[in-house]
Design an enzyme around this catalytic site. Structure first.
Site, PDB file in Angstrom:
ATOM      1  N   GLU A 273       0.832  -1.208   0.000  1.00 56.74           N
ATOM      2  CA  GLU A 273       0.000   0.000   0.000  1.00 56.74           C
ATOM      3  C   GLU A 273       0.870   1.264   0.000  1.00 56.74           C
ATOM      4  O   GLU A 273       0.780   2.093   0.909  1.00 56.74           O
ATOM      5  CB  GLU A 273      -0.898   0.015   1.250  1.00 56.74           C
ATOM      6  CG  GLU A 273      -1.816  -1.176   1.385  1.00 56.74           C
ATOM      7  CD  GLU A 273      -2.644  -1.137   2.677  1.00 56.74           C
ATOM      8  OE1 GLU A 273      -2.384  -0.268   3.544  1.00 56.74           O
ATOM      9  OE2 GLU A 273      -3.541  -1.973   2.815  1.00 56.74           O
ATOM     10  N   GLY A 275       2.120   4.982  -0.704  1.00 57.41           N
ATOM     11  CA  GLY A 275       1.523   6.266  -1.061  1.00 57.41           C
ATOM     12  C   GLY A 275       2.627   7.252  -1.391  1.00 57.41           C
ATOM     13  O   GLY A 275       2.972   7.513  -2.546  1.00 57.41           O
ATOM     14  N   CYS A 342      -4.332  33.502   9.387  1.00 52.61           N
ATOM     15  CA  CYS A 342      -4.187  34.256  10.632  1.00 52.61           C
ATOM     16  C   CYS A 342      -3.792  33.364  11.801  1.00 52.61           C
ATOM     17  O   CYS A 342      -4.565  33.171  12.739  1.00 52.61           O
ATOM     18  CB  CYS A 342      -5.490  34.984  10.925  1.00 52.61           C
ATOM     19  SG  CYS A 342      -5.906  36.062   9.569  1.00 52.61           S
TER      20      CYS A 342
HETATM   21  N1  LLP Z   1      -1.682   1.991   4.423  1.00 54.33           N
HETATM   22  C1  LLP Z   1      -2.245   2.440   5.561  1.00 54.33           C
HETATM   23  C2  LLP Z   1      -3.149   1.560   6.310  1.00 54.33           C
HETATM   24  C3  LLP Z   1      -1.950   3.745   6.008  1.00 54.33           C
HETATM   25  O1  LLP Z   1      -2.489   4.179   7.131  1.00 54.33           O
HETATM   26  C4  LLP Z   1      -1.077   4.568   5.258  1.00 54.33           C
HETATM   27  C5  LLP Z   1      -0.781   5.927   5.675  1.00 54.33           C
HETATM   28  C6  LLP Z   1      -0.537   4.049   4.065  1.00 54.33           C
HETATM   29  C7  LLP Z   1      -0.852   2.757   3.684  1.00 54.33           C
HETATM   30  C8  LLP Z   1       0.369   4.835   3.175  1.00 54.33           C
HETATM   31  O2  LLP Z   1       1.557   5.201   3.786  1.00 54.33           O
HETATM   32  P1  LLP Z   1       2.722   5.889   2.943  1.00 54.33           P
HETATM   33  O3  LLP Z   1       3.243   4.855   1.959  1.00 54.33           O
HETATM   34  O4  LLP Z   1       2.186   7.079   2.231  1.00 54.33           O
HETATM   35  O5  LLP Z   1       3.725   6.248   3.967  1.00 54.33           O
HETATM   36  N2  LLP Z   1      -0.259  12.852   6.585  1.00 54.33           N
HETATM   37  C9  LLP Z   1       0.999  12.261   6.943  1.00 54.33           C
HETATM   38  C10 LLP Z   1       1.064  10.802   6.573  1.00 54.33           C
HETATM   39  C11 LLP Z   1      -0.061   9.976   7.176  1.00 54.33           C
HETATM   40  C12 LLP Z   1       0.010   8.538   6.776  1.00 54.33           C
HETATM   41  C13 LLP Z   1      -1.204   7.808   7.172  1.00 54.33           C
HETATM   42  N3  LLP Z   1      -1.268   6.464   6.740  1.00 54.33           N
HETATM   43  C14 LLP Z   1       2.111  13.057   6.294  1.00 54.33           C
HETATM   44  O6  LLP Z   1       1.820  14.048   5.623  1.00 54.33           O
HETATM   45  O7  LLP Z   1       3.289  12.748   6.480  1.00 54.33           O
END
Ligand code: LLP
Length: 418
Positions: A273, A275, A342
């Protein structure tokens, strides 16, 4: 590797000067490179070649339909966390059999919607959710395919807000309680146990925590097998980090090699998964300097993008490189880059050594493709920026800039029809 490069001191996205796009669409805007997105998807997915696997892009990091559609055409699936994300996935043409659904708080409506859509697997995160999903499936006369999301208690060594795999976090079912929960789930008529899932955190810069988590999950898989529960899918979540500043995360090949080695021929389909590692460095936020200002000893560049457009610096004190769209020889100074919101927490960069920019200059906030637009809001009643995708020598607006009318859409006075 990305396709945001200088050609004679002018920043290009692939073959298009970023300044041309700014002229055409105004600022601020998110800008993505199609070639970079495709390259990153292929590099990640390709690293797992030879292994039965499915790359389910984690769409919380970027849910624009054009981007999802690109990955769908590459054969990818998605990881969703809400009914809204399922809706987007369907619109983008993602096959339901390539959708996995995680999240600690899935509502009954969302469970029913996903069941109806025929998704690949629900990653169930609590004992009560097991029963709720079984009941939803009973009413629908179906069997819901599930994995239990287990919490392996592994420290991902990342920012506390984005670590998820420790006992103190709200996510998943304690791995020690998992055998009993699996036995219970397997006995329920409207659930079909398919897999184990696990996601320990985000922006990981080392391979070891992933390997530790996978080892624990494999241990659980063996224990379940001996009690007659066969696991066909292992979903090991996302979390691979990227370089924002000086981080040196393992490249996808190294990550994949370590996981392959740990799996050592287990006959399962691996679900991934990712991102951030796919979209993070494939997007930037382009903003214009409105004012420069000095208070006491401090210099500020006030720009037209704020924490509502890119929340990461304010929320996590995270670093995003700031580059001029047109590089010039001029003095440098240490300044804060701040937005129009602000709140003093509204900044894109703090105490950064930068060129002495002037009003009207365009700045590129780098590595903004993941958790940029998807976390944006209308705070201070600011219409959200447009999103643009460059493909070779042309650019497409893939989400128009919001208007003032968009801000009040859906509002009504008391007594008026809603
Ligand atoms: N799978 C699950 C169940 C997750 O909770 C997440 C991210 C991913 C996959 C993807 O993770 P990645 O490959 O993108 O690291 N807003 C935060 C990041 C929050 C991530 C939440 N879960 C930031 O801007 O750093």
């Amino acid at each position: 590797m990305h396709h945001f490069n200088y050609v004679q001191d002018e920043l290009f996205c692939e073959e298009v000067p970023v300044a041309h796009i700014a002229e055409a669409v105004g600022t601020p805007f998110y800008l993505y490179s199609h070639a970079t997105l495709k390259r990153h998807f292929r590099a990640f997915d390709g690293a797992f070649a030879g292994l039965k696997h499915l790359t389910c892009f984690s769409m919380k990091s970027n849910s624009n339909g054009a981007i999802l559609n690109l990955f769908a055409r590459e054969g990818g699936g998605v990881d969703i966390v809400s009914g809204g994300e399922l809706y987007r996935a369907q619109r983008a043409g993602i096959e339901p059999g390539r959708i996995v659904y995680s999240g600690v708080g899935k509502s009954e409506e969302d469970l029913a919607y996903a069941l109806e859509a025929g998704i690949l697997m629900f990653n169930v995160e609590s004992s009560q959710e097991i029963d709720r999903l079984n009941e939803v499936a009973r009413r629908a006369g179906k069997r819901a395919p599930i994995s239990l999301r287990v919490n392996p208690d592994v420290d991902p060594k990342t920012h506390p807000y984005i670590s998820t795999g420790l006992k103190e976090n709200k996510f998943g079912i304690d791995i020690d309680d998992a055998p009993a929960e699996y036995a219970r789930a397997a006995s329920l008529a409207h659930l079909e146990v398919m897999g184990i899932s696990c996601h320990i955190g985000s922006q990981l810069t080392q391979v070891l925590p992933f390997v530790d988590a996978l080892r624990k999950v494999l241990g659980l898989m063996d224990a379940l097998r001996s009690s007659g529960i066969r696991i066909r899918c292992l979903d090991i979540g996302g979390g691979l980090g990227i370089t924002y500043d000086r981080e040196t995360p393992p490249p996808p090949e190294e990550y994949a090699a370590a996981l392959k080695q740990t799996l050592a021929g287990s006959d399962v389909t691996l679900i991934l998964e990712p991102g951030r590692v796919i979209v993070g460095n494939a997007g930037i936020l382009v903003t214009r300097v409105l004012y420069t200002k000095t208070t006491g000893q401090k210099h500020f560049f006030v720009v037209d993008a704020g924490m509502n457009d890119l929340m990461r610096p304010s929320l996590y004190q995270s670093y995003h490189a700031i580059q001029p769209v047109a590089r010039r020889e001029r003095p440098r100074l240490t300044a804060d880059v701040v937005g129009p919101i602000c709140e003093s927490g509204d900044f894109l960069a703090k105490a950064r050594e930068l060129e002495a920019f002037e009003p009207g200059d365009l700045l590129a906030v780098m590595s903004a493709g993941a958790y940029g637009f998807s976390m944006s809001s209308n705070y201070n009643s600011r219409p959200r920026p447009c999103e643009v995708m460059v493909q070779g020598g042309i650019f497409h607006v893939i989400r128009r800039r919001e208007t003032f009318e968009d801000l009040v859409r859906g509002e009504s006075l008391p007594g008026e029809p809603a």
